[in-house]
Enzyme design. Structure first.
Site, PDB file in Angstrom:
ATOM      1  N   LYS A  73      80.572 -10.132 164.942  1.00 32.49           N
ATOM      2  CA  LYS A  73      81.537  -9.082 164.591  1.00 32.49           C
ATOM      3  C   LYS A  73      82.266  -9.355 163.257  1.00 32.49           C
ATOM      4  CE  LYS A  73      82.426  -7.334 169.228  1.00 32.49           C
ATOM      5  NZ  LYS A  73      83.417  -6.873 170.195  1.00 32.49           N
ATOM      6  N   ASP A 109      85.878  -0.686 169.319  1.00 31.16           N
ATOM      7  CA  ASP A 109      86.475  -1.287 170.531  1.00 31.16           C
ATOM      8  C   ASP A 109      87.806  -0.618 170.866  1.00 31.16           C
ATOM      9  OD1 ASP A 109      84.709  -3.277 171.478  1.00 31.16           O
ATOM     10  OD2 ASP A 109      85.369  -4.705 169.957  1.00 31.16           O
ATOM     11  N   GLY A 132      96.561 -10.822 176.642  1.00 34.44           N
ATOM     12  CA  GLY A 132      95.383 -11.318 175.941  1.00 34.44           C
ATOM     13  C   GLY A 132      95.546 -11.235 174.439  1.00 34.44           C
ATOM     14  N   GLY A 134      92.419 -12.021 172.317  1.00 32.03           N
ATOM     15  CA  GLY A 134      91.080 -12.169 171.749  1.00 32.03           C
ATOM     16  C   GLY A 134      90.702 -10.925 170.952  1.00 32.03           C
ATOM     17  N   ALA A 136      89.144  -8.176 171.830  1.00 28.61           N
ATOM     18  CA  ALA A 136      89.428  -6.888 172.478  1.00 28.61           C
ATOM     19  C   ALA A 136      90.906  -6.550 172.338  1.00 28.61           C
ATOM     20  CB  ALA A 136      89.024  -6.947 173.960  1.00 28.61           C
TER      21      ALA A 136
END
Ligand code: NDP
Length: 286
Positions: A73, A109, A132, A134, A136
């Site tokens: 990515k 995303d 989170g 990360g 995402a």
């Protein structure tokens, strides 16, 4: 009268490693078939050393575009010709789109996540708790901020990763982001509008893992979303439902990434239901 024959399909696909478990090909091809589009999507196993060759191959074969997933990515950017707005902020691309003779990197995303909220909640002016930090979480945080969310509280186990997202949002968008490192039995503030699990907690095979969260702090007016696509009905989704929250599962994000990718490549607005149905078949719990 003999008709003109055309056996040349338009090509799209995905580059990742490992590629075998990625259901996107089944989902996208279901949409192509449903809409009678003579398009193909090819799932390709591509090592980091071969990524440049893969992109050159796509150019040589005039692919309309391609997805790239882990671990490409970030590294794919050097092989592209430009970046869309949110991809430039995130410095991560998961969808390349041919525009003229250039490949432009986009990130679907967070856009897919945003579209999965459509008709449920408008992020403008909302207060968000985002578990989170990360890839995402970063994509979701940036898109929510660009869509007008007022405040984004990132809750992450590791402070360093969490701070990176907070910095990216505060430096590039009008939203106000803050970090809290995860304490035991985290309590969601009652004035929160949207609560999102963007960690990998609950992903198959560790389907019984739970967020360390005081479930009682989820209130009926909140929208609670999970990014986990497999299984779609995570403990987080079920617990939030039981508390009377409006819930959004991880299939919504995945399907809407397909909708956006196909729109970029073909300019056709596809019906998400054929894709959702295909994924439900794939992820059906025994
Ligand atoms: P990363 O590995 O980059 O990040 C994982 C995040 O989860 C980190 O913030 C990590 O915290 C946190 N985490 C993992 N385990 C725990 C734990 N036991 N306790 C607390 N925090 C934990 O993954 P991605 O961001 O790439 O993906 C996250 C999830 O999103 C995956 O499950 C993936 O399947 C899903 N996803 C879904 C998509 C969809 O379309 N539905 C699209 C993209 C991703 P720390 O930083 O402290 O390590």
């Amino acid at each position: 009268m003999p008709k003109e024959l055309n056996f040349l399909s338009q090509l799209t696909g995905s580059f990742s490693q490992s590629a075998a478990g990625n259901p996107t090909v089944a989902m996208i091809e279901a949409a192509y078939r449903h809409h009678g589009l003579d398009w193909r999507y090819i799932n390709c196993e591509v090592t980091p050393e071969k990524l440049g060759d893969a992109v050159r191959g796509a150019r040589a074969m005039d692919w309309a575009g391609f997805n790239c997933s882990l671990p490409h990515k970030v590294t794919v950017i050097e092989h592209l010709d430009g970046l869309g707005e949110s991809a430039a902020i995130m410095r991560a691309v998961n969808c390349a789109v041919r525009r003229g003779d250039r490949y432009i990197g986009e990130n679907t995303d967070g856009k897919g996540f945003l579209l999965s909220l459509a008709g449920i909640v408008d992020p403008r002016g909302k207060r968000v708790v985002l578990f989170g930090a990360g890839g995402a979480a970063r994509a979701i945080g940036v898109e929510l901020a660009l869509a007008g969310a007022r405040a984004i509280l990132v809750v992450n186990r590791t402070a360093e990763r969490g701070m990176e997202i907070v910095r990216v949002i505060n430096d590039n968008t009008p939203a106000k982001a803050e970090l809290t490192t995860w304490q035991r039995e985290y309590k969601v503030h009652p004035e929160t509008d949207i609560v999102i699990n963007a960690t990998s907690i609950g992903l198959y095979p560790r389907v019984h893992d739970r967020l360390d969260l005081d479930i009682e702090s989820l209130k009926p007016g909140m929208v609670v979303a999970d990014v986990i696509p497999n299984p779609p009905r995570t403990h987080f989704v079920k617990d939030a439902e039981a508390r009377g929250c409006t819930t959004v599962d991880g299939l919504g994000m995945l399907v809407n990434q397909g909708v956006i990718g196909i729109k970029y490549w073909t300019d056709v607005d596809v019906d998400p239901s054929a894709m959702r149905q295909k994924l439900e078949e794939i992820y059906r719990e025994e």
